[in-house]
Scaffold this motif. Structure first.
Motif, short mmCIF file in Angstrom:
data_model
loop_
_atom_site.label_atom_id
_atom_site.label_comp_id
_atom_site.label_asym_id
_atom_site.label_seq_id
_atom_site.Cartn_x
_atom_site.Cartn_y
_atom_site.Cartn_z
N LEU A 79 22.08 12.95 2.11
CA LEU A 79 21.99 12.28 3.11
C LEU A 79 22.91 12.14 4.84
N ARG A 80 22.63 11.14 5.42
CA ARG A 80 23.01 12.06 7.22
C ARG A 80 23.67 11.13 7.20
N VAL A 81 25.04 12.07 8.08
CA VAL A 81 25.94 10.06 8.31
C VAL A 81 26.12 10.61 9.61
N TRP A 82 25.89 9.14 10.19
CA TRP A 82 25.89 9.22 11.80
C TRP A 82 26.86 8.65 12.61
N VAL A 83 28.05 9.39 13.73
CA VAL A 83 28.96 8.44 13.67
C VAL A 83 28.89 8.31 15.30
N ARG A 84 29.06 7.47 15.48
CA ARG A 84 28.58 7.26 17.39
C ARG A 84 30.46 6.91 17.91
N ALA A 85 31.20 7.46 18.55
CA ALA A 85 32.49 7.22 19.82
C ALA A 85 32.64 6.46 20.86
N THR A 86 33.07 5.15 21.44
CA THR A 86 32.47 5.01 22.72
C THR A 86 34.49 5.38 23.01
N ASP A 87 34.93 6.10 23.89
CA ASP A 87 36.13 6.17 24.09
C ASP A 87 36.25 4.95 25.97
N VAL A 88 37.25 4.68 26.06
CA VAL A 88 37.68 3.60 27.04
C VAL A 88 36.87 3.33 28.58
N MET A 89 36.44 4.45 28.23
CA MET A 89 35.24 4.64 30.12
C MET A 89 34.55 3.88 29.76
N GLY A 90 33.82 3.81 28.27
CA GLY A 90 32.83 3.52 28.59
C GLY A 90 31.54 4.43 28.22
N ASN A 91 31.79 6.14 27.50
CA ASN A 91 30.98 6.78 27.60
C ASN A 91 31.43 6.48 25.92
N THR A 92 29.78 7.21 25.40
CA THR A 92 29.41 8.05 23.70
C THR A 92 28.83 8.63 22.97
N LYS A 93 29.46 8.63 22.08
CA LYS A 93 28.76 10.74 21.79
C LYS A 93 28.76 10.15 20.61
N VAL A 94 27.93 10.80 20.44
CA VAL A 94 27.06 10.67 18.48
C VAL A 94 27.32 11.51 17.92
N ASP A 95 27.34 12.15 16.38
CA ASP A 95 27.27 13.35 16.36
C ASP A 95 26.77 13.05 14.67
N SER A 96 26.14 14.43 14.04
CA SER A 96 26.08 13.99 12.32
C SER A 96 26.21 14.77 11.58
N THR A 97 26.59 14.54 10.22
CA THR A 97 26.36 16.05 9.14
C THR A 97 25.71 15.68 8.25
N VAL A 98 25.30 16.32 6.82
CA VAL A 98 24.31 15.89 6.00
C VAL A 98 25.15 17.01 4.74
N MET A 99 24.95 15.94 4.09
CA MET A 99 25.76 16.07 3.06
C MET A 99 24.28 16.43 1.37
N LYS A 100 24.79 17.46 0.43
CA LYS A 100 23.95 16.79 -0.73
C LYS A 100 24.30 16.80 -1.79
N ILE A 101 23.82 15.69 -2.63
CA ILE A 101 24.38 15.57 -4.09
C ILE A 101 24.39 16.42 -4.76
N ASP A 102 24.78 17.43 -5.10
CA ASP A 102 24.90 18.27 -6.82
C ASP A 102 25.61 18.06 -7.43
N GLY A 103 24.56 17.84 -8.61
CA GLY A 103 26.11 17.33 -9.85
C GLY A 103 25.75 18.11 -10.91
N SER A 104 25.13 19.37 -10.63
CA SER A 104 25.08 20.78 -11.92
C SER A 104 26.73 21.13 -12.09
N PRO A 105 27.10 21.46 -13.03
CA PRO A 105 28.19 21.90 -12.98
C PRO A 105 28.58 23.45 -12.90
N PRO A 106 30.12 23.75 -11.99
CA PRO A 106 30.19 25.11 -11.25
C PRO A 106 29.58 25.76 -13.07
N TYR A 107 29.17 27.04 -11.83
CA TYR A 107 29.09 28.85 -12.63
C TYR A 107 29.04 29.13 -12.70
N ILE A 108 29.74 30.39 -12.69
CA ILE A 108 30.13 32.19 -12.17
C ILE A 108 29.13 32.64 -13.51
#
Length: 135
Positions: A79-108
């Protein structure tokens, strides 16, 4: 010997109320903001495309810095989550991050190999008898 004395006069200055900015995009009225950000928007994209979406943006109302969602996802989904922020002067900036769902138990692995290993009871660190994974 001669001394010079200078005087500095401080006077209060007043601006006539008729000069107050009460119209347009930015007036004297206070604005709800977080570090000058006045609008947050979020978009959720399961395609993990790195192209900024043109549609599907949700405005975070009331204005806050956190948001949660409930999406039906299964192990291995991304899932990529996008965030768009607008400041008081109307400037806009966009950024995102990707998350992966991993339900496997930890293993060492309990055995050391050339690729990985576990170092038990490491001394000389911040915590005595701690362990660490090495590769």
């Amino acid at each position: 010997m001669m001394f010079m004395i200078s005087r500095t006069f401080v006077s209060l200055r007043f601006v006539a109320a008729s000069m107050d900015d009460n119209e347009g995009n930015r007036t004297l009225q206070p604005i709800n903001n977080y570090h000058s950000i006045v609008k947050f928007e979020v978009a959720w994209d399961q395609s993990v495309s790195n192209t900024t979406p043109n549609a599907g943006w949700e405005t975070i109302t009331p204005l806050r810095e956190t948001v949660e969602t409930h999406k039906h996802m299964v192990d291995g989904d991304r899932l990529r989550v996008w965030v768009r922020a607008t400041d008081v002067m109307g400037n806009t900036k966009v950024d995102s991050t990707v998350m992966k769902i991993d339900g496997s138990p930890p293993y060492i692995s309990d055995s050391n190999s050339p690729d990985h290993g576990v170092e038990l009871n490491v001394r000389g660190g911040k915590y005595n008898h701690s362990s660490r994974c090495v590769n």
